[in-house]
Motif scaffolding. Sequence first.
Motif, PDB file in Angstrom:
ATOM      1  N   GLY A  41      -1.404   4.192   0.618  1.00  0.00           N
ATOM      2  CA  GLY A  41      -2.278   3.998  -0.441  1.00  0.00           C
ATOM      3  C   GLY A  41      -3.845   4.445  -0.352  1.00  0.00           C
ATOM      4  O   GLY A  41      -4.492   4.601  -1.422  1.00  0.00           O
ATOM      5  N   ASN A  47      -4.764  -1.068   1.954  1.00  0.00           N
ATOM      6  CA  ASN A  47      -4.792  -0.464   0.583  1.00  0.00           C
ATOM      7  C   ASN A  47      -3.807  -0.579  -0.341  1.00  0.00           C
ATOM      8  O   ASN A  47      -2.554  -0.940   0.045  1.00  0.00           O
ATOM      9  CB  ASN A  47      -4.547   1.082   0.725  1.00  0.00           C
ATOM     10  CG  ASN A  47      -5.682   1.792   1.957  1.00  0.00           C
ATOM     11  OD1 ASN A  47      -6.721   2.071   1.627  1.00  0.00           O
ATOM     12  ND2 ASN A  47      -5.026   1.757   3.100  1.00  0.00           N
ATOM     13  N   GLY A  49      -0.664  -0.059  -2.125  1.00  0.00           N
ATOM     14  CA  GLY A  49       0.324   0.731  -2.151  1.00  0.00           C
ATOM     15  C   GLY A  49       0.714   1.252  -0.603  1.00  0.00           C
ATOM     16  O   GLY A  49       1.832   1.546  -0.452  1.00  0.00           O
TER      17      GLY A  49
END
Length: 144
Positions: A41, A47, A49
Amino acid sequence: MTKTTWIAIAALGLAVPAHAAPAATMDFVERADTDTVSVKGGSAADNVGDVMTFTNPIYDAANTTKVGTDQGYCVRMIVGKMWECHWTTTLATGQIMVDGPVGDAGDTVLVVTGGTGAYRGVRGEMSIHARDAKASAYDFHFRL
């Protein structure tokens, strides 16, 4: 429900599900030996994602005898706080699938979405509890 609603349900021959006590409980320990996070991500260490994958051994409640494995993945939804996870716990008599959010801190309850073999058609929930601050192992408590 109102009296009219109950009469309509009865007239249609519909069954209203009752809340029943769990039919079975099972306790296991997952040793988080293979948890691996792939940065997807962004460029930071954590992050939205990011994806964590795993294939870990499952032990009995005493954490002494290996009784199966689990495998699955989690996607980071809230940095430093929450993952959305999906995995299958495989035991000698079948598989149990679970889904739901898993927090970085505290216990979590996930939904049991089904199973195979002896667990065909099961529904219920599974709570997880980190056994230490490093999250190197988890208590799994199934209520099916």
